[in-house]
Design a protein around this motif. Structure first.
Motif, PDB file in Angstrom:
ATOM      1  N   UNK A 150      60.443 110.774 -13.332  1.00 50.76           N
ATOM      2  CA  UNK A 150      59.808 110.362 -12.131  1.00 50.76           C
ATOM      3  C   UNK A 150      60.305 111.405 -10.996  1.00 50.76           C
ATOM      4  N   UNK A 151      59.699 111.477  -9.890  1.00 48.01           N
ATOM      5  CA  UNK A 151      60.058 112.452  -8.753  1.00 48.01           C
ATOM      6  C   UNK A 151      61.388 112.465  -8.348  1.00 48.01           C
ATOM      7  N   UNK A 152      61.947 111.020  -8.072  1.00 55.23           N
ATOM      8  CA  UNK A 152      63.427 110.988  -7.493  1.00 55.23           C
ATOM      9  C   UNK A 152      64.283 111.010  -8.911  1.00 55.23           C
ATOM     10  N   UNK A 153      65.360 111.972  -9.009  1.00 49.96           N
ATOM     11  CA  UNK A 153      66.280 112.137  -9.815  1.00 49.96           C
ATOM     12  C   UNK A 153      67.644 112.014  -9.231  1.00 49.96           C
ATOM     13  N   UNK A 154      68.182 110.784  -9.387  1.00 51.44           N
ATOM     14  CA  UNK A 154      69.755 110.455  -9.076  1.00 51.44           C
ATOM     15  C   UNK A 154      70.543 109.976 -10.005  1.00 51.44           C
TER      16      UNK A 154
END
Length: 660
Positions: A150-154
């Motif tokens: 997904x777009x958010x990589x945490x």
């Protein structure tokens, strides 16, 4: 989106099947669960290295005694990975993870003394006060990740290891990369800490130390050009929507924060030591006299960069293409404290404490044109009295007696009265604060904004009343604020609509300002079903200046279950809503939200999220779909002028703890 959901559920079912099969093959497998899981399984925990033996402490805990808490192994609230969207601390922002953020609700700042005044990326900082110190019988580590495809990589990693039973060292590392939804909404950070806690064999000497670092990088797009993006049928992919700042790679416009710190605290207990739970992991050591010294070094740098012409009016009038505005602050602090405790044999039931302190701060300030040196000296005092486990009274005061911010003070008093488990608890509070203007209000030497002021100190008087009852799941708090000389940013007056004054901001100061804030939380539970609620009501004679809504509500409805004695899960939905309010604009290069001359109140809508959280052994999982009602209505919404909020999105996260 439906295929992603199906894939996530397939993965979840496979994990459940795997652990169920493993349990059938190995009769002793369930005994390897940590103590929290064992309680849920109704089995006796026979493992030595359970979560009970992984303990942590914070700086605030170690200021008064030596005590620890067990690490949290639950998945409660695990789905709230984005600090912009915490239901108990909501925000307005530029529409994507990591970008400039401001509190939605009025939140007073009780700090005094020198403060830079930059807050837009503050939620993402990892500071010395944020560090936790561990005492682990076995090596403890944790891996945490959100995003994957997904777009958010945490990503986060943590490791803590006892060198011996009295000395622990550890490290923590965070890395984030997000693309955003529109062009030039990328954000990245690299931050972390190295930390250590040592206690002498006599239990009298404690040393905690840490090194922290932060590199935050938020790309700026100046907002979208099309203000009717949600009504325009020609709009396709959001990444193709025109924005005001289009620079890429070396010319990418950004706000960067670099923040590095070193902290060391040494304390020594004098006189008699009183111990609770001796020899147990929960052991507490309470001194009768203590001395301590804290020293810290912190270096902060705030940078704005762009290298392109302003064809779409993102900035005030000007011809500068290359801009590199910088503010640097270096601080060295030393604090000395002495604590005296008076208690009888009924340990901690009747106790008086007196804490005295002196703090000196050395501050080097530098911006694009000027540099200065300041210092402040602060005296501190705190007196608390605890009576029979039912009444706890605290009086405290901080006063700057010498230095740049001479005359700043914070005096406060609190009383907690425990009436009974069935009746509940009453808390009374009051404080008086005299606070110097933050540096950005008094001085700015940036390309598009310059000023030099000497504003009066802001005075705040506060009284509060709180009632809570754990048995009923209820808490309610009423707060009244009387503020004088409140500071904020506004667009300069422009009665003739002069284009050269558009988007030019200046600091402003109010007269007397009143605010009433009432917060009520009520949690209901019926069997496996739960409904958590929070409502905040705010009323002021200056709601436009505060730029905050009159009403905010959050509701979480969920089902809790336990499958195959392995999978502990919750599945639910959240709904949050706030009433319309005067939305601020955002000054890009100054990094400040401001009161503009347009005065727009955007329509507001309920925002609905669906989520699942689960625990399998020491693994926590969540799957969430946020702003799900966008598929029905509305098509989008704003909280800051010109910056649309995030569209519907799907997220998956996991954390895994290791401690044996």
């Amino acid at each position: 989106m439906n295929s992603c959901l199906r894939n996530a559920f397939v993965i979840l079912i496979l994990l459940v099947s795997f652990f169920k099969g493993g349990a059938q093959e190995d009769e002793g497998f369930s005994s390897a669960l940590d103590s929290a899981r064992a309680l849920e399984d109704n089995k006796k925990d026979s493992v030595v290295f359970s979560a009970r033996y992984i303990r942590y402490a914070t700086l605030n805990m170690l200021k008064y005694a030596t005590s620890t808490k067990q690490i949290d192994t639950t998945h409660h609230n695990f789905q709230y990975f984005n600090k912009q969207n915490l239901p108990w601390d909501p925000s307005i922002n530029l529409g994507s993870y990591g970008l400039a953020t401001r509190d939605l609700l009025f939140t007073p700042d009780k700090n005094i003394g020198f403060q830079p005044g930059f807050h837009a990326l503050e939620r993402y900082l990892f500071t010395s006060d944020s560090v936790t110190y561990y005492r682990a019988r076995a090596r403890f580590s944790e891996l945490y990740a959100v995003g994957f495809f997904f777009d958010d990589q945490v990503f986060r990693a943590k490791l803590a290891q006892n060198i011996n039973p009295l000395w622990n060292i550890g490290a923590e590392y965070h890395a984030t990369n997000t693309d955003g939804y529109y062009l030039n909404q990328k954000y990245s950070d690299r931050k972390g800490a190295v930390f250590s806690w040592y206690e002498s064999p006599s239990r009298r000497y404690n040393m905690i130390t840490n090194f922290t670092f932060n590199k935050l990088d938020a790309t700026e797009n100046g907002s979208i050009v099309n203000d009717t993006v949600f009504r325009d049928p020609k709009v396709g992919a959001l990444y193709s929507v025109p924005v005001r700042l289009k620079g890429q790679q070396a010319n990418r416009p950004y706000n960067k924060w670099n923040d590095y710190g070193v902290f060391l605290r040494q304390s020594y207990y004098l006189g008699r030591l009183d111990t609770l739970h001796n020899g147990q992991p929960e052991m507490e050591i309470h001194p009768t006299n203590a001395i301590a010294h804290n020293t810290s070094f912190r270096q902060r740098k705030y940078i704005f960069f762009k290298n392109e012409s302003d064809r779409e009016g993102a900035f005030p009038f000007g011809t500068a293409e290359l801009v590199r505005d910088t503010t640097s602050i270096t601080t060295i602090s030393n604090e000395f404290t002495y604590s005296f405790y008076l208690r009888n044999k009924s340990l901690l039931k009747n106790e008086a404490k007196l804490n005295l302190g002196f703090q000196n701060d050395l501050i080097w300030y530098k911006d694009s044109l000027t540099s200065d040196f300041f210092q402040n000296s602060t005296v501190k005092g705190e007196l608390t009295y605890k009576f029979s486990d039912r009444v706890n009274v605290r009086i405290a005061g901080d006063q700057i007696v010498v230095g740049k911010n001479f005359g700043d003070f914070l005096y406060e008093a609190n009383a907690d009265i425990e009436i009974g488990d069935k009746i509940g608890k009453v808390s009374l509070g009051a404080y008086s604060q005299n606070k110097s203007p933050e540096m950005v209000f008094d001085r700015m030497n940036y390309t598009y904004h310059q000023w030099s002021n000497e504003f009066d100190k802001t005075k705040t008087q506060n009284v509060s009343f709180m009632y809570s009852n754990k048995l009923l799941g209820f808490s309610g708090k009423a707060e009244y604020f009387l503020m004088n000389k409140y500071l904020y940013f506004k667009e300069v007056d422009n009665p003739d609509s002069d284009e050269r004054l558009d988007r030019v901001i200046t600091p402003a100061q109010t007269g007397n300002l009143n605010l009433l804030k009432v917060t009520v939380a009520q949690n209901f539970k019926l069997g496996a079903w739960s409904l958590d609620n929070k409502v905040v009501y705010q009323k002021s004679d200056a709601m436009d200046v505060l730029m905050t809504p009159e009403l905010y509500t959050w509701h979480s409805f969920y089902y809790s279950g336990f499958w195959y004695n392995v999978l502990d899960f919750r599945i639910g939905t959240d709904v949050r809503f706030n009433t319309p309010f005067r939305s601020p604009s955002y000054a890009i290069n100054a990094g400040q939200f401001y009161y503009d001359n347009t005065g727009i109140e955007f329509s507001t809508y309920p925002i609905v999220d669906f989520w699942i959280t689960a625990n399998i052994q020491r693994v926590n999982l969540f799957v969430s779909n946020n702003f799900t009602n966008q598929y029905i209505a509305p098509k989008g919404y704003y909280t800051v002028r010109r910056y649309p909020m995030n569209p519907a999105n799907f997220r998956f996260g996991v954390s895994w703890k290791f401690y044996d």
